[in-house]
Every structure is written in structure tokens, then in C-alpha cells.
Design an enzyme around this catalytic site. Structure first.
Site, mmCIF file in Angstrom:
data_model
loop_
_atom_site.group_PDB
_atom_site.id
_atom_site.type_symbol
_atom_site.label_atom_id
_atom_site.label_comp_id
_atom_site.label_asym_id
_atom_site.label_seq_id
_atom_site.Cartn_x
_atom_site.Cartn_y
_atom_site.Cartn_z
ATOM 1 N N VAL A 18 0.883 -1.294 -0.044
ATOM 2 C CA VAL A 18 0.221 0.205 -0.139
ATOM 3 C C VAL A 18 0.772 1.332 -0.004
ATOM 4 C CG1 VAL A 18 -1.785 1.023 1.339
ATOM 5 C CG2 VAL A 18 -1.908 -1.298 1.301
ATOM 6 N N CYS A 19 1.911 1.544 0.555
ATOM 7 C CA CYS A 19 2.691 2.411 0.960
ATOM 8 C C CYS A 19 3.808 2.529 -0.639
ATOM 9 C CB CYS A 19 4.244 1.649 2.221
ATOM 10 S SG CYS A 19 3.370 2.078 3.237
ATOM 11 N N GLY A 20 3.882 1.142 -0.830
ATOM 12 C CA GLY A 20 4.235 1.559 -2.713
ATOM 13 C C GLY A 20 3.709 2.103 -3.759
ATOM 14 N N MET A 53 3.465 5.785 -3.047
ATOM 15 C CA MET A 53 4.682 6.261 -3.400
ATOM 16 C C MET A 53 4.326 7.120 -4.635
ATOM 17 S SD MET A 53 6.373 8.016 -1.380
ATOM 18 C CE MET A 53 5.935 7.740 0.556
#
Length: 160
Positions: free
Chosen positions: A46-48, A51
Site C-alpha cells: 500500500v505504501c508503494g 508513493m
């Protein structure tokens, strides 16, 4: 601690970037508003995705005079590797030690899991919190809500 309310003074932030450079909120605000983007961990799915969205929107944030800073409890070494792998054009702050101190100050530290949740804070040049968005760890955000009305559209050549 609770999440700072819109209109309140932003808590201080003095951390190191993925390259070891000092990141001081007060100094960053000298150049205009700052968007603080807390996220759980580098290299997570999810963070990727988030970003990638921030990378795509980066030119629009810069055109609007907004400095973007990502923050997680990862070490600067992990953040540097992730930044290089993804081509992240903005600073990532290592809230590594004391572990999650800045995330705690912003009320977005998950004590049980030892990580930041997805908190986003637009800090005005005056140091006041202008906009807040907090999501759970599994819920991706839409960062376009932090772009000012009338912000320039992304150039066509910037699409990925």
C-alpha cells in the site's frame, strides 16, 4: 497524544532524510507550506502505491509551492534503498529513533504495531495545521485533496 486539529500549531519535526540530511519543519516552512505524509513502512504494497501517486503528483505540489516529506519509522538506510529503487524525488524522513517520536507527536503512531498509521498534514508557512487526513494502515489515500484549487495539471510527459 491526539491528532493536531486544523488551526493548531504543528508539532516540531527534526529528523534525518534518507540521505542523512537534517529535516527541520521550521526551516522547510521558510520555503512555503509542507505536506507531511506518514506511512507505515517502506517496501510495503500500500505504501508503494501511495508513493507512486506522490511521485506522479510531485511536480504539481512543487508548482503550488508545497514541499512533500514522507515519514516512517524505517531507518534512513531502508528509506534510501526504497527511494533509489522507486525514484522518489522528495525527502523521506526517518522517524527511527526515538522510535516514532514525531508520529506520536502528530497522534498517528500505532503503539501496538510500532509503526505510523497513514496520517497526512498540510502545514501552512505560518506553522499552522491547514488540513488533516488520517487513514488506517490498509487504507490508501488520495493526495490530490491537498492540491490547492487551480493547481496546475500534471504535464502530459509526466505520465507513468
Amino acid at each position: 497524544m491526539t491528532v493536531p486539529a486544523v488551526g493548531s500549531s504543528a508539532p516540531e519535526m527534526r529528523l534525518r532524510s534518507q540521505y542523512g540530511e537534517p529535516l527541520d519543519l521550521g526551516e522547510l516552512l521558510e520555503d512555503g507550506p509542507v505536506l507531511l505524509v506518514f506511512y507505515p513502512f517502506a517496501f510495503s504494497s500500500v505504501c508503494g502505491g501511495e508513493m507512486h501517486q506522490l511521485i506522479e503528483l510531485h511536480d504539481r505540489f512543487r508548482a503550488a509551492g508545497i514541499t512533500v516529506v514522507g515519514l516512517s519509522v524505517d531507518s534512513k538506510y531502508a528509506l534510501q534503498a526504497w527511494s533509489m529503487e522507486m525514484g522518489i524525488p522528495f525527502s523521506l524522513a526517518a522517524d527511527f529513533w526515538p522510535h516514532g517520536a514525531v508520529a506520536r507527536a502528530y497522534g498517528v503512531f500505532d503503539e501496538d504495531r510500532g509503526m505510523a498509521t497513514r496520517g497526512t498534514f498540510l502545514i501552512g508557512a505560518s506553522g499552522m495545521v491547514e488540513q488533516v487526513l488520517v487513514h488506517g494502515p490498509a487504507d490508501a489515500r488520495d493526495f490530490t485533496v491537498f492540491l490547492p484549487a487551480g493547481a496546475p495539471a500534471a504535464p502530459e510527459s509526466a505520465s507513468h
